[in-house]
Design a protein around this motif. Structure first.
Motif, PDB file in Angstrom:
ATOM      1  N   THR A 133       5.744   3.866  -0.143  1.00 51.83           N
ATOM      2  CA  THR A 133       4.930   2.811   0.448  1.00 51.83           C
ATOM      3  C   THR A 133       5.164   2.719   1.946  1.00 51.83           C
ATOM      4  OG1 THR A 133       6.651   1.131   0.139  1.00 51.83           O
ATOM      5  CG2 THR A 133       5.118   1.480  -1.696  1.00 51.83           C
ATOM      6  N   TRP A 134       4.212   2.070   2.629  1.00 51.72           N
ATOM      7  CA  TRP A 134       4.382   1.836   4.065  1.00 51.72           C
ATOM      8  C   TRP A 134       5.563   0.906   4.328  1.00 51.72           C
ATOM      9  CZ3 TRP A 134       2.209   4.805   7.540  1.00 51.72           C
ATOM     10  CH2 TRP A 134       1.036   5.481   7.228  1.00 51.72           C
ATOM     11  N   ALA A 135       5.780  -0.042   3.416  1.00 51.74           N
ATOM     12  CA  ALA A 135       6.927  -0.948   3.567  1.00 51.74           C
ATOM     13  C   ALA A 135       8.229  -0.161   3.496  1.00 51.74           C
ATOM     14  CB  ALA A 135       6.891  -2.023   2.477  1.00 51.74           C
ATOM     15  N   GLY A 136       8.288   0.821   2.586  1.00 45.18           N
ATOM     16  CA  GLY A 136       9.476   1.651   2.484  1.00 45.18           C
ATOM     17  C   GLY A 136       9.708   2.474   3.741  1.00 45.18           C
ATOM     18  N   LEU A 137       8.627   3.012   4.296  1.00 47.04           N
ATOM     19  CA  LEU A 137       8.745   3.788   5.533  1.00 47.04           C
ATOM     20  C   LEU A 137       9.282   2.917   6.663  1.00 47.04           C
ATOM     21  CD1 LEU A 137       8.280   6.256   7.328  1.00 47.04           C
ATOM     22  CD2 LEU A 137       5.909   5.534   7.584  1.00 47.04           C
ATOM     23  N   LEU A 138       8.713   1.727   6.817  1.00 44.97           N
ATOM     24  CA  LEU A 138       9.166   0.824   7.888  1.00 44.97           C
ATOM     25  C   LEU A 138      10.612   0.390   7.664  1.00 44.97           C
ATOM     26  CD1 LEU A 138       5.975  -1.384   8.344  1.00 44.97           C
ATOM     27  CD2 LEU A 138       6.807   0.434   9.843  1.00 44.97           C
ATOM     28  N   GLY A 139      10.986   0.149   6.398  1.00 46.67           N
ATOM     29  CA  GLY A 139      12.372  -0.193   6.100  1.00 46.67           C
ATOM     30  C   GLY A 139      13.316   0.948   6.450  1.00 46.67           C
ATOM     31  N   GLY A 140      12.907   2.175   6.114  1.00 49.37           N
ATOM     32  CA  GLY A 140      13.724   3.335   6.456  1.00 49.37           C
ATOM     33  C   GLY A 140      13.854   3.516   7.959  1.00 49.37           C
ATOM     34  N   MET A 141      12.762   3.282   8.698  1.00 52.91           N
ATOM     35  CA  MET A 141      12.812   3.395  10.155  1.00 52.91           C
ATOM     36  C   MET A 141      13.755   2.345  10.745  1.00 52.91           C
ATOM     37  SD  MET A 141       8.760   4.069  10.943  1.00 52.91           S
ATOM     38  CE  MET A 141       8.990   4.067  12.746  1.00 52.91           C
ATOM     39  N   ALA A 142      13.687   1.113  10.217  1.00 52.01           N
ATOM     40  CA  ALA A 142      14.557   0.049  10.716  1.00 52.01           C
ATOM     41  C   ALA A 142      16.024   0.382  10.433  1.00 52.01           C
ATOM     42  CB  ALA A 142      14.183  -1.284  10.073  1.00 52.01           C
ATOM     43  N   GLY A 143      16.302   0.864   9.226  1.00 52.53           N
ATOM     44  CA  GLY A 143      17.677   1.202   8.871  1.00 52.53           C
ATOM     45  C   GLY A 143      18.221   2.345   9.712  1.00 52.53           C
ATOM     46  N   ALA A 144      17.418   3.390   9.887  1.00 49.19           N
ATOM     47  CA  ALA A 144      17.863   4.535  10.680  1.00 49.19           C
ATOM     48  C   ALA A 144      18.023   4.155  12.143  1.00 49.19           C
ATOM     49  CB  ALA A 144      16.867   5.688  10.539  1.00 49.19           C
ATOM     50  N   GLY A 145      17.124   3.314  12.655  1.00 49.70           N
ATOM     51  CA  GLY A 145      17.225   2.880  14.050  1.00 49.70           C
ATOM     52  C   GLY A 145      18.490   2.082  14.299  1.00 49.70           C
ATOM     53  N   ALA A 146      18.800   1.140  13.391  1.00 45.04           N
ATOM     54  CA  ALA A 146      20.009   0.327  13.539  1.00 45.04           C
ATOM     55  C   ALA A 146      21.263   1.188  13.426  1.00 45.04           C
ATOM     56  CB  ALA A 146      20.021  -0.775  12.485  1.00 45.04           C
ATOM     57  N   PHE A 147      21.261   2.091  12.447  1.00 45.63           N
ATOM     58  CA  PHE A 147      22.419   2.981  12.281  1.00 45.63           C
ATOM     59  C   PHE A 147      22.635   3.833  13.517  1.00 45.63           C
ATOM     60  CE2 PHE A 147      23.852   7.282  11.402  1.00 45.63           C
ATOM     61  CZ  PHE A 147      25.107   7.042  10.861  1.00 45.63           C
ATOM     62  N   SER A 148      21.549   4.398  14.045  1.00 46.39           N
ATOM     63  CA  SER A 148      21.656   5.287  15.205  1.00 46.39           C
ATOM     64  C   SER A 148      22.253   4.571  16.402  1.00 46.39           C
ATOM     65  CB  SER A 148      20.273   5.847  15.549  1.00 46.39           C
ATOM     66  OG  SER A 148      20.340   6.699  16.676  1.00 46.39           O
TER      67      SER A 148
ATOM     68  N   PRO B 205       0.814  -1.223   0.000  1.00 38.67           N
ATOM     69  CA  PRO B 205       0.000   0.000   0.000  1.00 38.67           C
ATOM     70  C   PRO B 205       0.848   1.274   0.000  1.00 38.67           C
ATOM     71  CG  PRO B 205      -0.754  -1.546   1.667  1.00 38.67           C
ATOM     72  CD  PRO B 205       0.550  -2.067   1.184  1.00 38.67           C
ATOM     73  N   LYS B 206       0.331   2.290  -0.688  1.00 39.01           N
ATOM     74  CA  LYS B 206       1.005   3.587  -0.743  1.00 39.01           C
ATOM     75  C   LYS B 206       0.616   4.416   0.488  1.00 39.01           C
ATOM     76  CE  LYS B 206       2.195   2.517  -5.001  1.00 39.01           C
ATOM     77  NZ  LYS B 206       3.580   2.189  -5.403  1.00 39.01           N
ATOM     78  N   ILE B 207       1.503   5.322   0.872  1.00 36.49           N
ATOM     79  CA  ILE B 207       1.236   6.182   2.025  1.00 36.49           C
ATOM     80  C   ILE B 207       0.325   7.339   1.638  1.00 36.49           C
ATOM     81  CG2 ILE B 207       2.257   7.668   3.790  1.00 36.49           C
ATOM     82  CD1 ILE B 207       4.812   6.046   3.575  1.00 36.49           C
ATOM     83  N   TRP B 208       0.706   8.072   0.610  1.00 33.69           N
ATOM     84  CA  TRP B 208      -0.047   9.267   0.198  1.00 33.69           C
ATOM     85  C   TRP B 208       0.136   9.441  -1.308  1.00 33.69           C
ATOM     86  CZ3 TRP B 208       0.636  14.634   3.042  1.00 33.69           C
ATOM     87  CH2 TRP B 208      -0.452  15.445   2.735  1.00 33.69           C
ATOM     88  N   PRO B 209      -0.513   8.605  -2.099  1.00 34.22           N
ATOM     89  CA  PRO B 209      -0.266   8.598  -3.548  1.00 34.22           C
ATOM     90  C   PRO B 209      -0.571   9.920  -4.241  1.00 34.22           C
ATOM     91  CG  PRO B 209      -2.187   7.265  -2.977  1.00 34.22           C
ATOM     92  CD  PRO B 209      -1.493   7.591  -1.704  1.00 34.22           C
ATOM     93  N   ALA B 210      -1.470  10.718  -3.691  1.00 32.80           N
ATOM     94  CA  ALA B 210      -1.803  11.997  -4.334  1.00 32.80           C
ATOM     95  C   ALA B 210      -0.632  12.970  -4.295  1.00 32.80           C
ATOM     96  CB  ALA B 210      -3.015  12.618  -3.648  1.00 32.80           C
ATOM     97  N   ILE B 211       0.256  12.815  -3.318  1.00 33.02           N
ATOM     98  CA  ILE B 211       1.401  13.706  -3.170  1.00 33.02           C
ATOM     99  C   ILE B 211       2.684  13.052  -3.663  1.00 33.02           C
ATOM    100  CG2 ILE B 211       2.825  14.991  -1.522  1.00 33.02           C
ATOM    101  CD1 ILE B 211       0.075  16.203  -2.017  1.00 33.02           C
ATOM    102  N   SER B 212       2.925  11.822  -3.231  1.00 34.98           N
ATOM    103  CA  SER B 212       4.132  11.092  -3.629  1.00 34.98           C
ATOM    104  C   SER B 212       3.726   9.659  -3.965  1.00 34.98           C
ATOM    105  CB  SER B 212       5.157  11.117  -2.486  1.00 34.98           C
ATOM    106  OG  SER B 212       6.398  10.610  -2.911  1.00 34.98           O
ATOM    107  N   PRO B 213       3.457   9.382  -5.240  1.00 35.89           N
ATOM    108  CA  PRO B 213       2.850   8.111  -5.626  1.00 35.89           C
ATOM    109  C   PRO B 213       3.711   6.876  -5.419  1.00 35.89           C
ATOM    110  CG  PRO B 213       3.478   9.382  -7.563  1.00 35.89           C
ATOM    111  CD  PRO B 213       3.644  10.277  -6.389  1.00 35.89           C
TER     112      PRO B 213
END
Length: 283
Positions: free
Chosen positions: A177-192, A166-174
Motif C-alpha cells: 500500500t501507499w501507506a506502507g511505502l510512506l511508513g517505510g520511507m519515514a522509518g528509513a529516513g529517521a534511521f539514516s 490504496p494499493k500501489i501495484w496490485p497486479a504485481i504485489s497485491p
C-alpha cells in the motif's frame, strides 16, 4: 521482502511471529559476520549471492551447467572485490555477462539468456557490499545499508497493516500500500539521520534523512521487481531453502538495489575519509 504487508487472517499472528524469529536469527548471523569482516564476510556474501543466482536459474529453467558457469564468474568477482580491486571485479562480471549472452544467442537458446541478467542481479550487490566492508568505516557503512532495508521492511509492514488504504501495484504485489511505502520511507529516513549522527558522518542530518527515505523507495522497487519475476515464472517463492519463508531472493530483494546505490554514493562521498580525519585530529 521490503515492506511486506500480509493481509489479515487467522494465521496472521503466527505467521508474523515465525517471520520475526527467522528474521532475527538471520540478522544476528549477518551482524556478527559484518563485525568480523575479512574473509568471513566475503564468504558469507559469496554464498548468499551464489544461492540467489541458483534460485534465479531455477525460476527461469536454466540448465545447471549455465548456472555453474555463472557461479564461477561470481566467485572470481567476489575474490577480486575482497582483494580491493572492485573495478576488475566489475569488468569480470561484465565480460561473463556478455559471454553468456553471446553464447545463448549463438546457440539460439533464448531461455538461457536470463542467466546473464541473473549474474548482474547477484554480482553487482556482491561487489558493492564487499567493497563497502573494505573501507576504513566499512562496518558502519554496511550496517547503515542493512539497517535502511530493515527499517523500511519493519515500518512499511506496520504502517501498511494498521493504516491500509490504496494499493500501489496490485497486479504485481497485491499487499503493498501507499501507506506502507510512506511508513517505510519515514522509518528509513529517521534511521539514516540517527545513524549518521552517532557515526559522526559529516553530511547534514536532513540530507541523510532524505537519502534514507529515497533508499526506502529503492528497496521497494527491488521488492516489486522480484515479485514481477516470480509472477512471470509462475512461482510463489523464489526457493524453498527457508521452507515457509521462501528462498534467499525473497529475503534480499530490497537489499540488492540498495547496496548498489549505497556503494555508488559512498564512492563519491567517502564519509569514512572524513571520519578518519576527525579521528586523527582528536588523537
Amino acid at each position: 521482502m521490503a515492506g511486506a504487508e500480509p493481509g489479515a487472517g487467522p494465521a496472521g499472528g503466527s505467521n508474523l511471529k515465525s517471520r520475526v524469529i527467522v528474521g532475527a536469527f538471520l540478522a544476528v548471523i549477518a551482524i556478527a559476520d559484518i563485525w568480523v569482516g575479512g574473509p568471513a564476510f566475503t564468504l558469507m556474501i559469496g554464498a548468499g549471492v551464489g544461492l540467489v543466482l541458483w534460485e534465479w536459474g531455477a525460476m527461469h529453467g536454466t540448465p545447471q551447467p549455465w548456472r555453474i558457469a555463472g557461479l564461477a564468474a561470481l566467485a572470481g568477482a567476489c575474490l577480486m572485490a575482497h582483494l580491493g580491486r572492485p573495478v576488475p571485479a566489475l569488468l569480470l562480471l561484465l565480460g561473463a555477462i556478455l559471454a553468456l549472452l553471446a553464447l545463448s544467442i549463438l546457440l539460439r537458446a533464448g531461455g538461457k539468456r536470463w542467466i546473464s541478467t541473473g549474474l548482474a542481479y547477484a554480482g553487482l550487490p556482491a561487489v558493492s557490499l564487499i567493497w563497502l566492508r573494505g573501507q576504513p568505516d566499512g562496518f558502519a557503512l554496511v550496517m547503515w545499508t542493512m539497517g535502511l532495508v530493515w527499517a523500511t521492511d519493519i515500518l512499511a509492514y506496520f504502517a501498511g497493516r494498521s493504516i491500509g488504504g490504496p494499493k500501489i501495484w496490485p497486479a504485481i504485489s497485491p499487499n503493498k500500500t501507499w501507506a506502507g511505502l510512506l511508513g517505510g520511507m519515514a522509518g528509513a529516513g529517521a534511521f539514516s539521520a540517527l545513524f549518521a549522527h552517532f557515526a559522526g558522518w559529516p553530511q547534514s542530518l536532513p540530507l541523510m534523512a532524505l537519502l534514507g527515505a529515497g533508499l526506502a523507495v529503492v528497496a521497494q522497487a527491488g521488492d516489486f521487481f522480484e515479485s514481477w519475476l516470480k509472477r512471470r515464472a509462475g512461482v510463489k517463492d523464489s526457493g524453498t531453502l527457508l521452507k515457509a519463508h521462501g528462498g534467499i531472493m525473497d529475503r534480499v530483494d530490497g537489499l540488492v538495489p540498495v547496496a548498489c546505490v549505497v556503494a555508488l554514493w559512498a564512492s563519491q562521498q567517502r564519509p569514512a575519509d572524513y571520519v578518519m580525519r576527525v579521528t586523527e585530529m582528536l588523537a
